[in-house]
Motif scaffolding. Structure first.
Motif, PDB file in Angstrom:
ATOM      1  N   ARG A 101       0.827  -1.212   0.000  1.00  0.00           N
ATOM      2  CA  ARG A 101       0.000   0.000   0.000  1.00  0.00           C
ATOM      3  C   ARG A 101       0.857   1.255   0.000  1.00  0.00           C
ATOM      4  NH1 ARG A 101      -4.686  -1.682   4.379  1.00  0.00           N
ATOM      5  NH2 ARG A 101      -5.707  -3.234   3.054  1.00  0.00           N
ATOM      6  N   GLN A 102       1.950   1.208   0.738  1.00  0.00           N
ATOM      7  CA  GLN A 102       2.848   2.361   0.789  1.00  0.00           C
ATOM      8  C   GLN A 102       3.423   2.648  -0.597  1.00  0.00           C
ATOM      9  OE1 GLN A 102       6.338   1.619   3.114  1.00  0.00           O
ATOM     10  NE2 GLN A 102       7.002   3.756   3.081  1.00  0.00           N
ATOM     11  N   LEU A 103       3.856   1.607  -1.299  1.00  0.00           N
ATOM     12  CA  LEU A 103       4.411   1.804  -2.640  1.00  0.00           C
ATOM     13  C   LEU A 103       3.350   2.262  -3.632  1.00  0.00           C
ATOM     14  CD1 LEU A 103       6.889  -1.194  -2.927  1.00  0.00           C
ATOM     15  CD2 LEU A 103       7.416   1.214  -2.560  1.00  0.00           C
ATOM     16  N   ILE A 104       2.122   1.770  -3.476  1.00  0.00           N
ATOM     17  CA  ILE A 104       1.031   2.190  -4.358  1.00  0.00           C
ATOM     18  C   ILE A 104       0.775   3.685  -4.192  1.00  0.00           C
ATOM     19  CG2 ILE A 104      -1.487   2.017  -4.711  1.00  0.00           C
ATOM     20  CD1 ILE A 104      -0.136  -0.279  -6.014  1.00  0.00           C
ATOM     21  N   THR A 105       0.692   4.156  -2.952  1.00  0.00           N
ATOM     22  CA  THR A 105       0.442   5.583  -2.735  1.00  0.00           C
ATOM     23  C   THR A 105       1.642   6.430  -3.144  1.00  0.00           C
ATOM     24  OG1 THR A 105       1.128   5.397  -0.426  1.00  0.00           O
ATOM     25  CG2 THR A 105      -1.224   5.232  -0.887  1.00  0.00           C
ATOM     26  N   GLU A 106       2.829   5.873  -3.009  1.00  0.00           N
ATOM     27  CA  GLU A 106       4.038   6.616  -3.344  1.00  0.00           C
ATOM     28  C   GLU A 106       4.203   6.793  -4.855  1.00  0.00           C
ATOM     29  OE1 GLU A 106       8.714   5.726  -2.639  1.00  0.00           O
ATOM     30  OE2 GLU A 106       7.367   5.357  -0.933  1.00  0.00           O
ATOM     31  N   TYR A 107       3.995   5.713  -5.617  1.00  0.00           N
ATOM     32  CA  TYR A 107       4.267   5.747  -7.047  1.00  0.00           C
ATOM     33  C   TYR A 107       3.038   6.008  -7.912  1.00  0.00           C
ATOM     34  CZ  TYR A 107       8.856   3.899  -5.916  1.00  0.00           C
ATOM     35  OH  TYR A 107      10.101   3.734  -5.404  1.00  0.00           O
ATOM     36  N   GLU A 108       1.829   5.739  -7.389  1.00  0.00           N
ATOM     37  CA  GLU A 108       0.592   5.838  -8.159  1.00  0.00           C
ATOM     38  C   GLU A 108       0.761   5.174  -9.535  1.00  0.00           C
ATOM     39  OE1 GLU A 108      -0.752   9.865  -8.364  1.00  0.00           O
ATOM     40  OE2 GLU A 108      -0.911  10.047  -6.199  1.00  0.00           O
ATOM     41  N   PRO A 109       0.945   3.846  -9.545  1.00  0.00           N
ATOM     42  CA  PRO A 109       1.251   3.151 -10.795  1.00  0.00           C
ATOM     43  C   PRO A 109       0.034   3.016 -11.706  1.00  0.00           C
ATOM     44  CG  PRO A 109       0.966   1.577  -9.048  1.00  0.00           C
ATOM     45  CD  PRO A 109       0.860   2.929  -8.420  1.00  0.00           C
ATOM     46  N   GLU A 110       0.314   2.746 -12.980  1.00  0.00           N
ATOM     47  CA  GLU A 110      -0.738   2.406 -13.928  1.00  0.00           C
ATOM     48  C   GLU A 110      -1.236   1.002 -13.581  1.00  0.00           C
ATOM     49  OE1 GLU A 110      -1.860   4.443 -16.473  1.00  0.00           O
ATOM     50  OE2 GLU A 110      -0.535   5.968 -15.613  1.00  0.00           O
ATOM     51  N   VAL A 111      -2.360   0.618 -14.148  1.00  0.00           N
ATOM     52  CA  VAL A 111      -2.968  -0.674 -13.825  1.00  0.00           C
ATOM     53  C   VAL A 111      -2.022  -1.825 -14.151  1.00  0.00           C
ATOM     54  CG1 VAL A 111      -4.945  -2.162 -14.258  1.00  0.00           C
ATOM     55  CG2 VAL A 111      -5.226   0.290 -14.305  1.00  0.00           C
ATOM     56  N   GLN A 112      -1.330  -1.737 -15.258  1.00  0.00           N
ATOM     57  CA  GLN A 112      -0.448  -2.828 -15.686  1.00  0.00           C
ATOM     58  C   GLN A 112       0.764  -2.965 -14.774  1.00  0.00           C
ATOM     59  OE1 GLN A 112      -1.294  -0.195 -17.563  1.00  0.00           O
ATOM     60  NE2 GLN A 112      -2.747  -1.024 -19.046  1.00  0.00           N
ATOM     61  N   GLU A 113       1.127  -1.903 -14.065  1.00  0.00           N
ATOM     62  CA  GLU A 113       2.315  -1.917 -13.221  1.00  0.00           C
ATOM     63  C   GLU A 113       2.046  -2.436 -11.805  1.00  0.00           C
ATOM     64  OE1 GLU A 113       3.309   2.181 -13.400  1.00  0.00           O
ATOM     65  OE2 GLU A 113       4.306   2.017 -15.328  1.00  0.00           O
ATOM     66  N   VAL A 114       0.788  -2.560 -11.437  1.00  0.00           N
ATOM     67  CA  VAL A 114       0.447  -2.958 -10.065  1.00  0.00           C
ATOM     68  C   VAL A 114       0.961  -4.362  -9.753  1.00  0.00           C
ATOM     69  CG1 VAL A 114      -1.469  -3.442  -8.486  1.00  0.00           C
ATOM     70  CG2 VAL A 114      -1.537  -1.429  -9.939  1.00  0.00           C
ATOM     71  N   SER A 115       0.774  -5.299 -10.678  1.00  0.00           N
ATOM     72  CA  SER A 115       1.222  -6.672 -10.415  1.00  0.00           C
ATOM     73  C   SER A 115       2.746  -6.749 -10.312  1.00  0.00           C
ATOM     74  CB  SER A 115       0.705  -7.629 -11.483  1.00  0.00           C
ATOM     75  OG  SER A 115       1.203  -7.272 -12.751  1.00  0.00           O
ATOM     76  N   ARG A 116       3.451  -5.939 -11.105  1.00  0.00           N
ATOM     77  CA  ARG A 116       4.917  -5.937 -11.006  1.00  0.00           C
ATOM     78  C   ARG A 116       5.369  -5.361  -9.668  1.00  0.00           C
ATOM     79  NH1 ARG A 116       6.422  -2.768 -15.989  1.00  0.00           N
ATOM     80  NH2 ARG A 116       4.252  -2.858 -16.570  1.00  0.00           N
ATOM     81  N   LEU A 117       4.689  -4.341  -9.212  1.00  0.00           N
ATOM     82  CA  LEU A 117       4.999  -3.754  -7.917  1.00  0.00           C
ATOM     83  C   LEU A 117       4.735  -4.759  -6.791  1.00  0.00           C
ATOM     84  CD1 LEU A 117       5.972  -0.971  -6.977  1.00  0.00           C
ATOM     85  CD2 LEU A 117       3.600  -0.361  -6.594  1.00  0.00           C
ATOM     86  N   PHE A 118       3.639  -5.500  -6.928  1.00  0.00           N
ATOM     87  CA  PHE A 118       3.287  -6.538  -5.955  1.00  0.00           C
ATOM     88  C   PHE A 118       4.354  -7.627  -5.942  1.00  0.00           C
ATOM     89  CE2 PHE A 118       0.662 -10.325  -4.758  1.00  0.00           C
ATOM     90  CZ  PHE A 118       0.368  -9.916  -3.475  1.00  0.00           C
ATOM     91  N   ARG A 119       4.815  -8.021  -7.118  1.00  0.00           N
ATOM     92  CA  ARG A 119       5.863  -9.036  -7.224  1.00  0.00           C
ATOM     93  C   ARG A 119       7.137  -8.564  -6.524  1.00  0.00           C
ATOM     94  NH1 ARG A 119       6.734 -13.195 -10.866  1.00  0.00           N
ATOM     95  NH2 ARG A 119       4.950 -12.498 -12.079  1.00  0.00           N
ATOM     96  N   SER A 120       7.492  -7.304  -6.702  1.00  0.00           N
ATOM     97  CA  SER A 120       8.716  -6.796  -6.060  1.00  0.00           C
ATOM     98  C   SER A 120       8.585  -6.797  -4.542  1.00  0.00           C
ATOM     99  CB  SER A 120       9.042  -5.395  -6.573  1.00  0.00           C
ATOM    100  OG  SER A 120       8.093  -4.459  -6.114  1.00  0.00           O
ATOM    101  N   VAL A 121       7.382  -6.485  -4.025  1.00  0.00           N
ATOM    102  CA  VAL A 121       7.168  -6.516  -2.582  1.00  0.00           C
ATOM    103  C   VAL A 121       7.280  -7.952  -2.057  1.00  0.00           C
ATOM    104  CG1 VAL A 121       5.455  -6.129  -0.767  1.00  0.00           C
ATOM    105  CG2 VAL A 121       5.791  -4.420  -2.531  1.00  0.00           C
ATOM    106  N   LEU A 122       6.727  -8.904  -2.802  1.00  0.00           N
ATOM    107  CA  LEU A 122       6.811 -10.306  -2.386  1.00  0.00           C
ATOM    108  C   LEU A 122       8.257 -10.799  -2.401  1.00  0.00           C
ATOM    109  CD1 LEU A 122       3.720 -11.869  -4.200  1.00  0.00           C
ATOM    110  CD2 LEU A 122       3.965 -11.353  -1.778  1.00  0.00           C
ATOM    111  N   GLN A 123       9.023 -10.406  -3.421  1.00  0.00           N
ATOM    112  CA  GLN A 123      10.429 -10.811  -3.479  1.00  0.00           C
ATOM    113  C   GLN A 123      11.211 -10.220  -2.313  1.00  0.00           C
ATOM    114  OE1 GLN A 123      11.535  -9.516  -7.409  1.00  0.00           O
ATOM    115  NE2 GLN A 123      10.996 -11.480  -8.349  1.00  0.00           N
ATOM    116  N   GLU A 124      10.929  -8.971  -2.006  1.00  0.00           N
ATOM    117  CA  GLU A 124      11.596  -8.303  -0.886  1.00  0.00           C
ATOM    118  C   GLU A 124      11.293  -9.034   0.428  1.00  0.00           C
ATOM    119  OE1 GLU A 124      10.632  -4.152   1.237  1.00  0.00           O
ATOM    120  OE2 GLU A 124      11.160  -3.949  -0.877  1.00  0.00           O
ATOM    121  N   ALA A 125      10.031  -9.407   0.615  1.00  0.00           N
ATOM    122  CA  ALA A 125       9.644 -10.121   1.838  1.00  0.00           C
ATOM    123  C   ALA A 125      10.274 -11.512   1.880  1.00  0.00           C
ATOM    124  CB  ALA A 125       8.130 -10.232   1.925  1.00  0.00           C
TER     125      ALA A 125
END
Length: 195
Positions: A101-125
């Motif tokens: 959620r923090q990254l979503i509010t920070e970057y305000e990604p396009e719809v296609q970028e949301v899953s990539r952002l989610f993947r990066s958060v999962l990899q980080e965790a």
């Protein structure tokens, strides 16, 4: 025969879910992804409407009807994300959602970028979980080594000679008395000044 038995009102409700914690984590994280995807899509539509308003000067937003959800993640990508979610420990589920959620509010990604952002958060965790497991493993190894060495030191300490017993001659004792030191029979060689 009573009517209540037909409707099963007297049965106790299921208290505990039959799903495993891993399934619940996967479901929770994927629900968060779909929610954030919908929100990103809604924000993208609002930006497009604002752009059209500015460009044309007329608001036709009341006339346009949008489909409920037009963007969907491909099945292959969904399976990969679910697999990554299954590797997340339940105690990390909340922090992963907060970080996402923090990254979503920070970057305000396009719809296609949301899953990539989610993947990066999962990899980080997943990396963080792996680092903590390695640290715990090293701590366990250290503790087992310390336990064995601790038992040896306690054994050695029982057999140690106390330096405060008067039968043992020390150099400092000889200096305090002002007497000539006697020849030592210690493991260290004795060094004397040649007169």
């Amino acid at each position: 025969m009573s009517l209540a038995s037909w409707f099963r009102w007297n049965e106790p409700p299921n208290r505990i879910s039959q799903r495993s914690p891993t399934e619940m984590v996967v479901e929770t994280l994927m629900m968060e992804l779909s929610w954030q995807t919908k929100q990103a899509e809604k924000q993208q539509r609002e930006r497009e409407n604002e752009y059209r308003k500015i460009k044309t000067g007329v608001d036709y937003g009341w006339l346009v009807s949008y489909p409920k959800q037009s963007y969907d993640i491909s099945p292959g990508e969904r399976l990969q994300l679910e697999d990554m979610c299954s590797k997340i420990h339940p105690s990390y589920c909340g922090p992963v959602i907060l970080r996402f959620r923090q990254l979503i509010t920070e970057y305000e990604p396009e719809v296609q970028e949301v899953s990539r952002l989610f993947r990066s958060v999962l990899q980080e965790a997943a990396e963080k979980i792996k680092e903590e497991e390695e640290a715990k493993k090293l701590a366990r190894q250290w503790n087992t080594k310390n336990k064995t060495s601790l038992s040896l030191t306690t054994f050695k300490s029982r057999s140690r000679i106390s330096p405060f017993i008067s039968d043992i001659k020390t150099i400092s004792e000889d200096v305090e008395r002002g007497t000539q030191p006697t020849r030592r029979i210690w493991s260290m060689p004795e060094f004397r000044n040649a007169k």
